[in-house]
Design a protein around this motif. Structure first.
Motif, PDB file in Angstrom:
ATOM      1  N   ARG A 240       0.825  -1.203   0.000  1.00  0.00           N
ATOM      2  CA  ARG A 240       0.000   0.000   0.000  1.00  0.00           C
ATOM      3  C   ARG A 240       0.860   1.255   0.000  1.00  0.00           C
ATOM      4  NH1 ARG A 240      -2.726  -2.918   3.394  1.00  0.00           N
ATOM      5  NH2 ARG A 240      -2.039  -1.818   5.257  1.00  0.00           N
ATOM      6  N   HIS A 241       1.975   1.220   0.714  1.00  0.00           N
ATOM      7  CA  HIS A 241       2.869   2.378   0.739  1.00  0.00           C
ATOM      8  C   HIS A 241       3.426   2.648  -0.657  1.00  0.00           C
ATOM      9  CE1 HIS A 241       6.529   4.768   1.539  1.00  0.00           C
ATOM     10  NE2 HIS A 241       5.888   5.182   2.615  1.00  0.00           N
ATOM     11  N   ALA A 242       3.817   1.598  -1.369  1.00  0.00           N
ATOM     12  CA  ALA A 242       4.329   1.759  -2.729  1.00  0.00           C
ATOM     13  C   ALA A 242       3.239   2.288  -3.659  1.00  0.00           C
ATOM     14  CB  ALA A 242       4.861   0.421  -3.244  1.00  0.00           C
ATOM     15  N   GLN A 243       2.016   1.814  -3.458  1.00  0.00           N
ATOM     16  CA  GLN A 243       0.902   2.296  -4.281  1.00  0.00           C
ATOM     17  C   GLN A 243       0.602   3.760  -4.003  1.00  0.00           C
ATOM     18  OE1 GLN A 243      -1.921  -0.676  -3.030  1.00  0.00           O
ATOM     19  NE2 GLN A 243      -1.479  -2.020  -4.769  1.00  0.00           N
ATOM     20  N   MET A 247       0.864   6.872  -6.606  1.00  0.00           N
ATOM     21  CA  MET A 247      -0.266   7.772  -6.836  1.00  0.00           C
ATOM     22  C   MET A 247       0.154   9.225  -6.624  1.00  0.00           C
ATOM     23  SD  MET A 247      -3.153   5.461  -4.946  1.00  0.00           S
ATOM     24  CE  MET A 247      -4.496   6.618  -5.003  1.00  0.00           C
ATOM     25  N   LYS A 248       0.979   9.450  -5.608  1.00  0.00           N
ATOM     26  CA  LYS A 248       1.507  10.800  -5.384  1.00  0.00           C
ATOM     27  C   LYS A 248       2.285  11.274  -6.612  1.00  0.00           C
ATOM     28  CE  LYS A 248       5.085  13.290  -2.871  1.00  0.00           C
ATOM     29  NZ  LYS A 248       6.235  13.195  -1.946  1.00  0.00           N
ATOM     30  N   ALA A 249       3.141  10.402  -7.152  1.00  0.00           N
ATOM     31  CA  ALA A 249       3.947  10.774  -8.317  1.00  0.00           C
ATOM     32  C   ALA A 249       3.060  11.059  -9.526  1.00  0.00           C
ATOM     33  CB  ALA A 249       4.940   9.658  -8.638  1.00  0.00           C
ATOM     34  N   ILE A 250       2.025  10.241  -9.729  1.00  0.00           N
ATOM     35  CA  ILE A 250       1.104  10.462 -10.857  1.00  0.00           C
ATOM     36  C   ILE A 250       0.390  11.799 -10.682  1.00  0.00           C
ATOM     37  CG2 ILE A 250      -0.992   9.630 -11.981  1.00  0.00           C
ATOM     38  CD1 ILE A 250      -0.096   6.773 -11.176  1.00  0.00           C
ATOM     39  N   LEU A 277      -0.371   5.156   3.896  1.00  0.00           N
ATOM     40  CA  LEU A 277      -1.029   6.183   3.090  1.00  0.00           C
ATOM     41  C   LEU A 277      -0.371   7.559   3.212  1.00  0.00           C
ATOM     42  CD1 LEU A 277      -4.848   5.407   3.493  1.00  0.00           C
ATOM     43  CD2 LEU A 277      -3.200   4.494   1.839  1.00  0.00           C
ATOM     44  N   LYS A 278       0.657   7.656   4.036  1.00  0.00           N
ATOM     45  CA  LYS A 278       1.287   8.954   4.292  1.00  0.00           C
ATOM     46  C   LYS A 278       1.762   9.668   3.027  1.00  0.00           C
ATOM     47  CE  LYS A 278       4.870  11.191   7.084  1.00  0.00           C
ATOM     48  NZ  LYS A 278       5.980  11.002   8.046  1.00  0.00           N
ATOM     49  N   PRO A 279       2.389   8.987   2.054  1.00  0.00           N
ATOM     50  CA  PRO A 279       2.848   9.712   0.850  1.00  0.00           C
ATOM     51  C   PRO A 279       1.723  10.462   0.146  1.00  0.00           C
ATOM     52  CG  PRO A 279       3.797   7.521   0.910  1.00  0.00           C
ATOM     53  CD  PRO A 279       2.769   7.566   1.999  1.00  0.00           C
ATOM     54  N   LEU A 280       0.527   9.889   0.177  1.00  0.00           N
ATOM     55  CA  LEU A 280      -0.598  10.486  -0.539  1.00  0.00           C
ATOM     56  C   LEU A 280      -1.370  11.478   0.321  1.00  0.00           C
ATOM     57  CD1 LEU A 280      -2.099  10.268  -3.289  1.00  0.00           C
ATOM     58  CD2 LEU A 280      -3.586   8.585  -2.213  1.00  0.00           C
ATOM     59  N   LEU A 281      -1.601  11.133   1.578  1.00  0.00           N
ATOM     60  CA  LEU A 281      -2.462  11.953   2.427  1.00  0.00           C
ATOM     61  C   LEU A 281      -1.729  13.082   3.144  1.00  0.00           C
ATOM     62  CD1 LEU A 281      -4.770   9.275   4.108  1.00  0.00           C
ATOM     63  CD2 LEU A 281      -5.055  10.475   1.943  1.00  0.00           C
ATOM     64  N   ASP A 283       1.865  14.001   2.255  1.00  0.00           N
ATOM     65  CA  ASP A 283       2.988  14.569   1.498  1.00  0.00           C
ATOM     66  C   ASP A 283       2.550  15.198   0.186  1.00  0.00           C
ATOM     67  OD1 ASP A 283       4.515  13.588   3.547  1.00  0.00           O
ATOM     68  OD2 ASP A 283       5.207  11.810   2.468  1.00  0.00           O
ATOM     69  N   THR A 284       1.266  15.470   0.041  1.00  0.00           N
ATOM     70  CA  THR A 284       0.742  16.207  -1.116  1.00  0.00           C
ATOM     71  C   THR A 284      -0.204  17.291  -0.599  1.00  0.00           C
ATOM     72  OG1 THR A 284      -1.273  14.895  -1.431  1.00  0.00           O
ATOM     73  CG2 THR A 284       0.758  14.050  -2.468  1.00  0.00           C
ATOM     74  N   ASP A 285      -0.700  18.109  -1.512  1.00  0.00           N
ATOM     75  CA  ASP A 285      -1.679  19.129  -1.111  1.00  0.00           C
ATOM     76  C   ASP A 285      -3.119  18.648  -1.306  1.00  0.00           C
ATOM     77  OD1 ASP A 285      -1.900  19.206  -3.868  1.00  0.00           O
ATOM     78  OD2 ASP A 285      -1.184  21.268  -4.095  1.00  0.00           O
ATOM     79  N   LEU A 286      -3.304  17.361  -1.557  1.00  0.00           N
ATOM     80  CA  LEU A 286      -4.645  16.800  -1.670  1.00  0.00           C
ATOM     81  C   LEU A 286      -5.369  16.888  -0.325  1.00  0.00           C
ATOM     82  CD1 LEU A 286      -3.701  13.643  -3.743  1.00  0.00           C
ATOM     83  CD2 LEU A 286      -5.347  15.384  -4.503  1.00  0.00           C
ATOM     84  N   LYS A 287      -6.685  17.118  -0.384  1.00  0.00           N
ATOM     85  CA  LYS A 287      -7.486  17.244   0.826  1.00  0.00           C
ATOM     86  C   LYS A 287      -8.555  16.157   0.855  1.00  0.00           C
ATOM     87  CE  LYS A 287      -5.548  21.152   2.171  1.00  0.00           C
ATOM     88  NZ  LYS A 287      -4.734  21.250   3.395  1.00  0.00           N
ATOM     89  N   ASP A 288      -8.690  15.498   1.998  1.00  0.00           N
ATOM     90  CA  ASP A 288      -9.732  14.488   2.205  1.00  0.00           C
ATOM     91  C   ASP A 288     -11.053  15.221   2.426  1.00  0.00           C
ATOM     92  OD1 ASP A 288     -11.413  12.453   3.033  1.00  0.00           O
ATOM     93  OD2 ASP A 288      -9.977  11.578   4.428  1.00  0.00           O
TER      94      ASP A 288
END
Length: 370
Positions: A240-243, A247-250, A277-281, A283-288
């Protein structure tokens, strides 16, 4: 426009091993299926491999026949095995090139009441753009849309798309949109590979470009990350961390290409505070969407099972441009089993038993002015 994400847990048919009363019952079958499939794909079968192949086949009920209670071994050409009269299995193939065929999970029909309650969720949700998780394939998704939703007097979606993914169990991710929300260019990441050559995504992480009636544009990525269900915790977390990192890179690539309105949605199989999920949630500016002041969680923080905090695993993540356009959002639980002591939420009148639930997951939705 209303954007939503819903894990439908299959529409017509589901692997029998995934339809058992508890996950603990099906987990060993799925683990052995995955191990056997991997061994069968090896170029050369060593003596130790042949012993393990025979052992796994016997465990999966294939000692007497190519059809077991949960799997089917299809042998089209060549010689893979012999079944001595004294019992057991003898592997005669020296490697994958010596035989043609496949190992498949056996399916069984979904409970009719559950199927109809899934359709009721899709109807009452009133989504313009809907990310679907765990649909069997595009023909099934299209048939469910055209036949079951229409049979319940619902309005079918105008566009239905699903790109076949990496999961052999028939649990892929897709997208359905209404009239006026055409699906434009699409990009699949089904073949993204890690450094060791393995597919990164358990299903896929497709990018769908959508145009709204007002001329707005957005990109929606749908995903279903590795579950915690089988395999070791360390291996599942690492996957999941790799995924999440990919996703962050994409996401960053899409932003760099000039897109502003981006949504990443689906079942991530982990909680917001999890390390995988830390890279996505974080380490990006995406908001839940759950963090937006206009979002209502219906009194429960989760999206799966009884919807406790530890069951918050379904997401709608929005780029800053989309997040600031949010008008409201919520969790649709009417198709979920509400528990019994006490009942946690209102459900469809037709939902009388846990097995009649449209899904173990709630649908998550958000209204965005775009």
């Amino acid at each position: 426009m209303r954007l939503a994400s819903y894990n439908v847990e299959n529409l017509f048919d589901r692997a029998k091993a995934m339809n058992l009363d508890t996950w603990e019952e099906g987990k060993p079958v799925l683990e052995k299926f995955a191990a056997l499939n991997k061994l069968l794909g090896e170029i050369t079968y060593t003596a130790a491999m042949k012993t393990k192949l025979a052992e796994l086949m016997i465990d999966l009920g294939l000692e007497k026949s190519d059809t077991g209670p949960f799997v089917i071994l299809r042998r089209n050409r060549g010689g893979l095995l012999k079944r001595p009269q004294a019992g057991g299995i003898e592997i005669v193939a020296q490697g994958r090139a010596d035989w043609v065929g496949s190992l498949e999970l056996r399916d069984e029909p979904i409970n009719e009441h559950a199927m109809r309650n899934t359709a009721r969720v899709l109807i009452d949700l009133k989504a313009d753009v809907l990310g679907v998780v765990e649909a069997e394939n595009r023909p099934v998704l299209a048939a469910f849309n055209a036949e079951i939703i229409r049979a319940l007097d619902g309005m079918p979606f105008r566009h239905v798309m699903l790109i076949d993914g990496n999961d052999e169990r028939g649990i892929d991710v897709g997208l359905m949109t209404r009239e006026g929300f055409p699906i434009g260019p699409m990009r699949s990441h089904v073949d993204d590979r890690s450094e060791n050559g393995e597919a990164i995504f358990s299903r896929d992480c497709p990018e769908y470009s959508i145009t709204t009636p007002s001329g707005g544009h957005l990109i929606v990525m749908v995903n279903h990350l590795k579950s915690k269900g089988y395999g070791s915790k360390a291996a599942s977390d690492a996957k999941r961390h790799a995924q999440a990192a990919r996703m962050k890179a994409i996401y960053e690539e899409v932003i760099a290409d000039g897109a502003e309105n981006i949504a990443i949605i689906g079942d991530f199989n982990d909680t917001p505070d999890s390390e995988p999920l830390k890279p996505l949630l974080h380490d990006t500016d995406l908001k839940d969407i759950f963090t937006h002041p206009a979002f209502e969680d219906g009194g429960y923080p989760g999206t799966y099972g009884l919807c406790n905090a530890a069951n918050k695993i379904d997401y709608i993540l929005l780029s800053p441009s989309l997040y600031q356009r949010v008008e409201r959002g919520g969790v649709f639980r009417t198709g979920m089993w509400p528990g019994s002591r006490p009942r946690r939420w209102d459900v469809f009148e037709e939902l009388k038993r846990p097995e009649d639930a449209g899904s173990d997951h709630a649908a998550v939705w958000v209204d965005v002015n775009i």
